[in-house]
Design an enzyme around this catalytic site. Structure first.
Site, mmCIF file in Angstrom:
data_model
loop_
_atom_site.group_PDB
_atom_site.id
_atom_site.type_symbol
_atom_site.label_atom_id
_atom_site.label_comp_id
_atom_site.label_asym_id
_atom_site.label_seq_id
_atom_site.Cartn_x
_atom_site.Cartn_y
_atom_site.Cartn_z
ATOM 1 N N LYS A 169 1.079 4.169 -2.741
ATOM 2 C CA LYS A 169 0.627 5.512 -2.343
ATOM 3 C C LYS A 169 1.721 6.562 -2.538
ATOM 4 C CE LYS A 169 -3.689 5.121 -1.182
ATOM 5 N NZ LYS A 169 -4.662 5.541 -2.221
ATOM 6 N N TYR A 222 0.838 -1.208 0.000
ATOM 7 C CA TYR A 222 0.000 0.000 0.000
ATOM 8 C C TYR A 222 0.875 1.261 0.000
ATOM 9 C CZ TYR A 222 -3.776 3.065 1.816
ATOM 10 O OH TYR A 222 -4.701 4.058 2.004
HETATM 11 P P1 NAI Z 1 -13.814 2.568 0.757
HETATM 12 O O1 NAI Z 1 -13.529 1.108 0.770
HETATM 13 O O2 NAI Z 1 -14.982 3.047 1.534
HETATM 14 O O3 NAI Z 1 -13.970 3.092 -0.739
HETATM 15 C C1 NAI Z 1 -13.102 2.674 -1.768
HETATM 16 C C2 NAI Z 1 -13.947 2.308 -2.975
HETATM 17 O O4 NAI Z 1 -13.086 1.955 -4.063
HETATM 18 C C3 NAI Z 1 -14.860 1.104 -2.732
HETATM 19 O O5 NAI Z 1 -16.199 1.460 -2.983
HETATM 20 C C4 NAI Z 1 -14.346 0.055 -3.709
HETATM 21 O O6 NAI Z 1 -15.376 -0.766 -4.249
HETATM 22 C C5 NAI Z 1 -13.712 0.910 -4.779
HETATM 23 N N1 NAI Z 1 -12.736 0.162 -5.563
HETATM 24 C C6 NAI Z 1 -11.795 -0.693 -5.099
HETATM 25 N N2 NAI Z 1 -11.094 -1.220 -6.107
HETATM 26 C C7 NAI Z 1 -11.593 -0.683 -7.250
HETATM 27 C C8 NAI Z 1 -11.268 -0.833 -8.608
HETATM 28 N N3 NAI Z 1 -10.293 -1.653 -9.014
HETATM 29 N N4 NAI Z 1 -11.952 -0.111 -9.527
HETATM 30 C C9 NAI Z 1 -12.966 0.705 -9.143
HETATM 31 N N5 NAI Z 1 -13.327 0.874 -7.846
HETATM 32 C C10 NAI Z 1 -12.643 0.189 -6.912
HETATM 33 O O7 NAI Z 1 -12.478 3.282 1.270
HETATM 34 P P2 NAI Z 1 -12.106 4.837 1.536
HETATM 35 O O8 NAI Z 1 -11.545 4.911 2.887
HETATM 36 O O9 NAI Z 1 -13.205 5.726 1.155
HETATM 37 O O10 NAI Z 1 -10.873 4.998 0.535
HETATM 38 C C11 NAI Z 1 -10.804 5.916 -0.531
HETATM 39 C C12 NAI Z 1 -9.351 6.205 -0.846
HETATM 40 O O11 NAI Z 1 -8.753 6.912 0.245
HETATM 41 C C13 NAI Z 1 -8.493 4.960 -1.061
HETATM 42 O O12 NAI Z 1 -7.584 5.208 -2.107
HETATM 43 C C14 NAI Z 1 -7.758 4.805 0.254
HETATM 44 O O13 NAI Z 1 -6.547 4.102 0.120
HETATM 45 C C15 NAI Z 1 -7.552 6.266 0.609
HETATM 46 N N6 NAI Z 1 -7.251 6.512 2.015
HETATM 47 C C16 NAI Z 1 -8.216 6.371 2.963
HETATM 48 C C17 NAI Z 1 -7.927 6.637 4.287
HETATM 49 C C18 NAI Z 1 -8.960 6.595 5.347
HETATM 50 O O14 NAI Z 1 -8.644 6.997 6.482
HETATM 51 N N7 NAI Z 1 -10.186 6.159 5.040
HETATM 52 C C19 NAI Z 1 -6.562 6.987 4.716
HETATM 53 C C20 NAI Z 1 -5.644 7.188 3.627
HETATM 54 C C21 NAI Z 1 -5.984 6.938 2.329
#
Ligand code: NAI
Length: 291
Positions: free
Chosen positions: A170, A166
């Site tokens: 990132k 990851y």
């Molecule tokens: P989440 O799991 O709620 O949303 C991520 C979405 O991406 C999901 O709906 C999933 O179905 C979709 N997804 C996954 N693989 C995919 C693909 N190959 N093609 C299309 N869609 C796909 O997670 P969250 O927390 O909202 O994450 C959003 C972004 O923020 C991610 O990149 C995560 O790594 C990043 N992030 C989140 C943090 C947090 O505190 N929630 C911290 C740092 C980064």
């Protein structure tokens, strides 16, 4: 100053069926943007797929009087990226904003990390962002307008146990954004990076009761600003979480220079380590030449 709006703008938001992406999509749509809600609809580890994730958010946006269209492709292939951008072009005729947000987790320590778990993280986060941004960038270049946002993480910027795959992906996104910003500058294409911290299904277990203070809605206004027409910033990284917003940067310190004409030996490095490792007087280079 007036309200910030996105009328006439078309936004592609990947992974917008849950968590942060859903919040971004609803916010931009409520302020006039037409939104492509992309989501594969799989689990947090990237397994499976389900059109309901994107459909639900599209229904929420339309229910509130906004315009949105779903897309169910994975960002993790070049064809998927093309198809996501084509959904914007075929439905709305343009693309102005790309928010690279889709993401998954497969945590294990380095000795236990399988190459499959390493590869899939690179495919979804890093290559996925490139596969979506590249076709969009071509259109933005023609239109001389674009706003691109990439999503990094504190785990990538600073490291976190069990997240080698990851973190590598990132931090790669920071490099991708820097080049997007440099290559996009003369076409009014700006690119920035958000490092969010929010309670979503990815972080729910980690945060526990503290999570209430970390709603995704705290991240959204910062992201919305960075993809707005009036955003002058490009080539930047911002932290956001629980109501705190702050810049993160990669700086370079003046260091120590070997005496003219002399190739130092290893002892000279040791003897000058204090100056070599000092952060005093750092600058933030605009590109590799400047550094
Ligand atoms: P989440 O799991 O709620 O949303 C991520 C979405 O991406 C999901 O709906 C999933 O179905 C979709 N997804 C996954 N693989 C995919 C693909 N190959 N093609 C299309 N869609 C796909 O997670 P969250 O927390 O909202 O994450 C959003 C972004 O923020 C991610 O990149 C995560 O790594 C990043 N992030 C989140 C943090 C947090 O505190 N929630 C911290 C740092 C980064």
């Amino acid at each position: 100053m007036g309200d910030i709006r996105y009328d006439g703008r078309v936004a592609v938001i990947t992974g917008a069926g849950n968590g942060l992406g859903r919040s971004y999509a609803r916010y931009l749509a409520a302020r006039g943007a037409r939104v492509v809600v992309n989501d594969l609809g799989g689990g947090t580890d990237g397994e499976g797929n389900d059109s309901r994730a994107a459909d639900t958010v599209v229904a929420e946006i339309r229910g509130a009087g906004g315009e949105a269209v779903p897309n169910y492709d994975s960002v993790a292939t070049a064809e998927g990226g093309e198809s996501i951008v084509n959904t914007a072009l075929e439905t709305y005729g343009r693309v102005d904003i790309v928010i690279n947000n889709a993401g998954i987790l497969r945590d294990t320590s380095i000795p236990k990390m399988s190459s499959d778990n390493f590869d899939i993280l690179i495919d979804v986060h890093l290559k996925g962002a490139f596969y979506v941004t590249q076709p969009a960038f071509r259109v933005m270049k023609q239109n001389a307008y674009g706003r691109v946002l990439y999503t990094t993480s504190a785990a990538g910027l600073f490291g976190n146990f069990g997240q080698a795959n990851y973190a590598a992906a990132k931090m790669g996104l920071v490099g991708l954004s820097s080049v997007t910003a440099i290559e996009g500058a003369k076409y009014n294409i700006r690119s920035n990076v958000i490092a969010p911290i929010a309670r979503t299904r990815l972080t729910e277990e980690l945060m526990g009761a503290m999570g209430d203070a970390f709603a995704p809605e705290f991240i959204t206004p910062m992201v919305a600003y960075l993809v707005s027409e009036e955003c002058e910033y490009s080539h930047e990284i911002f932290n956001a979480g629980a109501g705190r917003y702050a810049r993160v940067f990669v700086g370079s310190a003046p260091g120590w220079t070997a005496p003219d004409g002399e190739t130092p030996d290893v002892e000279m490095i040791r003897d000058n380590l204090e100056r070599i490792s000092s952060t005093e007087g750092f600058t933030i280079p605009a590109n590799a030449m400047e550094a």
